[in-house]
Write a protein that holds these residues in place. Sequence first.
Motif, short mmCIF file in Angstrom:
data_model
loop_
_atom_site.label_atom_id
_atom_site.label_comp_id
_atom_site.label_asym_id
_atom_site.label_seq_id
_atom_site.Cartn_x
_atom_site.Cartn_y
_atom_site.Cartn_z
N SER A 10 -23.74 -17.50 -4.17
CA SER A 10 -25.21 -17.60 -4.17
C SER A 10 -25.82 -16.43 -3.41
CB SER A 10 -25.64 -18.91 -3.49
OG SER A 10 -25.16 -20.01 -4.22
N SER A 12 -28.11 -16.63 -1.49
CA SER A 12 -28.46 -17.12 -0.15
C SER A 12 -27.23 -17.37 0.73
CB SER A 12 -29.25 -18.43 -0.29
OG SER A 12 -28.50 -19.39 -1.04
N SER A 15 -27.09 -17.73 4.55
CA SER A 15 -27.64 -18.91 5.24
C SER A 15 -26.66 -20.09 5.20
CB SER A 15 -28.94 -19.35 4.58
OG SER A 15 -29.83 -18.28 4.49
N ALA A 55 -26.13 -21.61 -8.32
CA ALA A 55 -27.13 -22.42 -7.61
C ALA A 55 -27.66 -21.57 -6.45
CB ALA A 55 -26.50 -23.71 -7.10
N PRO A 56 -28.56 -20.64 -6.76
CA PRO A 56 -28.98 -19.66 -5.75
C PRO A 56 -29.58 -20.30 -4.50
CG PRO A 56 -30.02 -19.22 -7.90
CD PRO A 56 -29.18 -20.45 -8.06
N GLU A 57 -30.15 -21.52 -4.68
CA GLU A 57 -30.79 -22.18 -3.54
C GLU A 57 -29.80 -22.95 -2.66
OE1 GLU A 57 -30.06 -25.03 -6.64
OE2 GLU A 57 -30.82 -22.98 -6.70
N SER A 58 -28.55 -23.01 -3.07
CA SER A 58 -27.51 -23.69 -2.28
C SER A 58 -26.54 -22.64 -1.73
CB SER A 58 -26.72 -24.68 -3.16
OG SER A 58 -27.52 -25.76 -3.52
N PRO A 59 -26.69 -22.29 -0.44
CA PRO A 59 -25.93 -21.16 0.09
C PRO A 59 -24.42 -21.30 -0.08
CG PRO A 59 -27.64 -21.82 1.65
CD PRO A 59 -27.65 -22.83 0.54
N SER A 84 -27.10 -30.17 3.67
CA SER A 84 -27.54 -28.99 2.89
C SER A 84 -26.68 -28.78 1.65
CB SER A 84 -27.48 -27.73 3.75
OG SER A 84 -26.12 -27.37 3.99
N GLU A 88 -25.33 -29.67 -4.37
CA GLU A 88 -24.33 -28.95 -5.18
C GLU A 88 -23.62 -29.86 -6.18
OE1 GLU A 88 -21.51 -26.93 -2.61
OE2 GLU A 88 -23.09 -26.45 -1.19
#
Length: 260
Positions: A10, A12, A15, A55-59, A84, A88
């Motif tokens: 990802s 992200s 993070s 899943a770019p929003e799930s680091p 967090s 996924e």
Amino acid sequence: MVIAVTRPVSSSLASCELTHRRREPIDVARAAAQHHAYEGLLSALGASVVQVAAAPESPDAVFVEDTAVVLDEIAVMTRPGAPSRRAESAAVASLLAAYRSVHSVTAPATLDGGDVLRLGRTLFVGRSSRTNDVGIEQLRGLVAVFGYLVVPIEFAGCLHLKSAVTALGDVLLLMNPAWVSRAAFPGCEVIGVDEREPDAANALRVGDTIVHGSQFPRTGARLRERGLRVATTDCSELAKAEGAVTCCSLIFEVPGGEGR
Ligand code: CIR
């Protein structure tokens, strides 16, 4: 036919969750290149690599191992211990449904796939900051009917049980004995990591090959001296996110050579 489910790194990733490692800058492009090479190695070893959508929003999405436990009979969707990471699971479950009957553990259970080590018909499950007793009991409830024995294991010093010990063979283990006790695995032969490479206990079996991090040459030499066929891959950038070789795939067989 062997399927290897993976998921892209990802954007992200920096993070990510961290438990035992200090946060340091992560070069996401380098991590993605390492992941691409890892997928290439799995293909070269005969696995069919099937990617879950990014899943770019799930680091931490690249660490797909934590979302499911795939057995010959069923897939068990975990409930990752880090809140967090729970988003996924849905896409992984959809993909696994093409191969297995999919079951899930439910709240208040927490379970990370990285804590589940399968040796034959025994599932050793690490009690950890990610995996609680309810998760272990729910897993037991789902797999007992298939003849699996679920054995809770204590360990300390690392994130997941499979950071401390992984299977090289049905009764052959690679272990950091500072983090988990040899006595927990009676009847198994144990290869210890080189003391200068505490993170080297994570190895992935693909057919008759052991995939191992190239950052751990001394431990890799021990595996070769034992007569094992070893293929190395550089996952040093992914290691900054506390990941290693088992974390980046879900590997299982599909009978009769059928894919999706
Ligand atoms: C996490 O803390 O969840 C991720 N940053 C690393 C997960 C690594 N997964 C594994 O060892 N099975």
